[in-house]
Structure formats: structure tokens, C-alpha cells
Design a protein around this motif. Structure first.
Motif, short mmCIF file in Angstrom:
data_model
loop_
_atom_site.label_atom_id
_atom_site.label_comp_id
_atom_site.label_asym_id
_atom_site.label_seq_id
_atom_site.Cartn_x
_atom_site.Cartn_y
_atom_site.Cartn_z
N UNK A 17 0.82 -1.21 0.00
CA UNK A 17 0.00 0.00 0.00
C UNK A 17 0.86 1.26 0.00
N UNK A 18 1.87 1.28 0.85
CA UNK A 18 2.75 2.45 0.90
C UNK A 18 3.44 2.66 -0.45
N UNK A 19 3.95 1.59 -1.04
CA UNK A 19 4.63 1.71 -2.32
C UNK A 19 3.67 2.12 -3.44
N UNK A 20 2.45 1.60 -3.42
CA UNK A 20 1.47 2.01 -4.44
C UNK A 20 1.14 3.49 -4.32
N UNK A 21 0.98 3.97 -3.11
CA UNK A 21 0.66 5.39 -2.91
C UNK A 21 1.82 6.26 -3.38
N UNK A 22 3.04 5.90 -2.98
CA UNK A 22 4.21 6.68 -3.39
C UNK A 22 4.37 6.64 -4.91
N UNK A 23 4.23 5.49 -5.49
CA UNK A 23 4.38 5.35 -6.94
C UNK A 23 3.34 6.18 -7.69
N UNK A 24 2.10 6.14 -7.22
CA UNK A 24 1.03 6.86 -7.90
C UNK A 24 1.18 8.37 -7.76
N UNK A 25 1.65 8.82 -6.63
CA UNK A 25 1.68 10.26 -6.34
C UNK A 25 2.92 10.98 -6.85
N UNK A 26 4.00 10.29 -7.10
CA UNK A 26 5.24 10.96 -7.46
C UNK A 26 5.42 11.12 -8.97
N UNK A 27 6.35 11.96 -9.34
CA UNK A 27 6.52 12.37 -10.73
C UNK A 27 7.75 11.77 -11.41
N UNK A 28 8.15 10.59 -11.01
CA UNK A 28 9.36 10.01 -11.59
C UNK A 28 9.09 8.65 -12.21
N UNK A 29 8.09 8.58 -13.07
CA UNK A 29 7.82 7.33 -13.79
C UNK A 29 8.79 7.20 -14.96
N UNK A 30 9.14 8.33 -15.55
CA UNK A 30 10.05 8.31 -16.69
C UNK A 30 10.94 9.55 -16.62
N UNK A 31 12.21 9.38 -16.96
CA UNK A 31 13.13 10.50 -17.06
C UNK A 31 13.65 10.56 -18.49
#
Length: 161
Positions: A17-31
Motif C-alpha cells: 500500500x505504501x509503495x502504491x501510494x508513493x508510486x502513484x503520487x510521485x513524478x518520476x515514472x520516466x526521465x
């Protein structure tokens, strides 16, 4: 033994759950590099030289990825709550089973979201930007998928013992 495995599954679900929330909310999916500047993007906005802007165009794959990631977070939250509530009530088996189902569903929803994002990114952005890579938010999403499936599996195993 039920409490030990259900507790382990719930703990694994909390990590997912913590990782899903962090992954969804942050802006570093692609650089990537944009006009010689470093840039990154997430599901909600993109940043160029540390100046972030909301996505201005509505693209179906972003909407689908966002929706599936949000559903994965909600499903994972439900699985964790059900796992925790199994320790307080007399209906342990049913709550553990339902929590396991919610956690596995969360893993499938996140898997679907990341598969959509991966397919579009590789086929579209891979051709548009020469110097690009997936980044840590995206990788956390994959780790969360593994943890969600593991949590659901452990909860199912707890039911059998």
C-alpha cells in the motif's frame, strides 16, 4: 498459525500500500532529455529543470493508468483493513479470505496499469525521446505488485492451515 500468516500477509499488504501510494503520487515514472534539459514525468504532471506542470493534454493511456493505479490503492487499502480486522472479530476466516482477494485484485489492477504505461511509453515515447529511461516511481509500482500478490497469497495460505 492463522494469526501469524495473516499478520505477515497484512504487513506485506501495508508495504504494498505504501509503495502504491508513493508510486502513484510521485513524478518520476520516466526521465528523459528535453531540449538539452533533464525532464521527468509522472501520472499527474511533468517537470523540466525542476519546474513542474500539470499534463495539459488528456491522453487515454494516462487516464487508464491513473484509474487502475487508484483502484489498486483502494483495493490494497481494503485488503489491509480486512486483514487487520481479522484480529478483532470472530469471523477471522472470512475476513482473511476477503482481504486476500482484495490484495490479489490490487496486484492485478496495478499490473494492468503498469502494463498499459509500459506499452505506450516504449512504443511512443521511446521513439520521441532518444535518451529516456523508466525511473524510481515506476519501479516502486512493480515492487508493489510483487508485494500485493505475495500478501494475498500468504493470506490464502493462512486460510488453508
Amino acid at each position: 498459525m492463522l494469526y501469524t500468516l495473516a499478520g505477515g500477509g497484512t504487513l506485506c499488504g501495508v508495504a504494498a500500500l505504501v509503495l502504491l501510494i508513493v508510486s502513484t503520487a510521485t513524478d518520476f515514472w520516466m526521465q528523459y532529455r528535453y531540449s538539452g534539459s533533464s525532464a521527468n514525468q509522472g501520472l499527474w504532471r511533468f517537470c523540466i529543470n525542476h519546474k513542474c506542470h500539470a499534463h495539459t493534454i488528456t491522453v487515454a493511456f494516462w487516464d487508464a493508468t491513473r484509474a487502475f493505479m487508484l483502484l489498486a490503492v483502494l483495493s490494497c487499502f481494503a485488503g489491509v483493513v480486512l486483514g487487520l480486522s481479522a484480529f478483532t472479530n470472530g469471523t477471522k476466516n472470512r475476513r482473511v479470505r476477503t482481504g486476500g482477494i482484495a490484495l490479489v485484485l490490487s496486484g492485478f489492477l496495478a499490473l494492468l496499469a503498469l502494463a498499459i504505461y509500459t506499452g505506450v511509453t516504449v512504443t511512443f515515447f521511446g521513439k520521441r525521446f532518444l535518451d529516456w529511461r523508466f525511473s524510481w516511481s515506476y519501479i516502486l509500482g512493480w515492487v508493489a505488485i510483487i508485494l500485493a500478490f505475495a500478501a494475498g497469497t500468504v493470506m490464502f495460505i493462512a486460510m488453508e492451515i
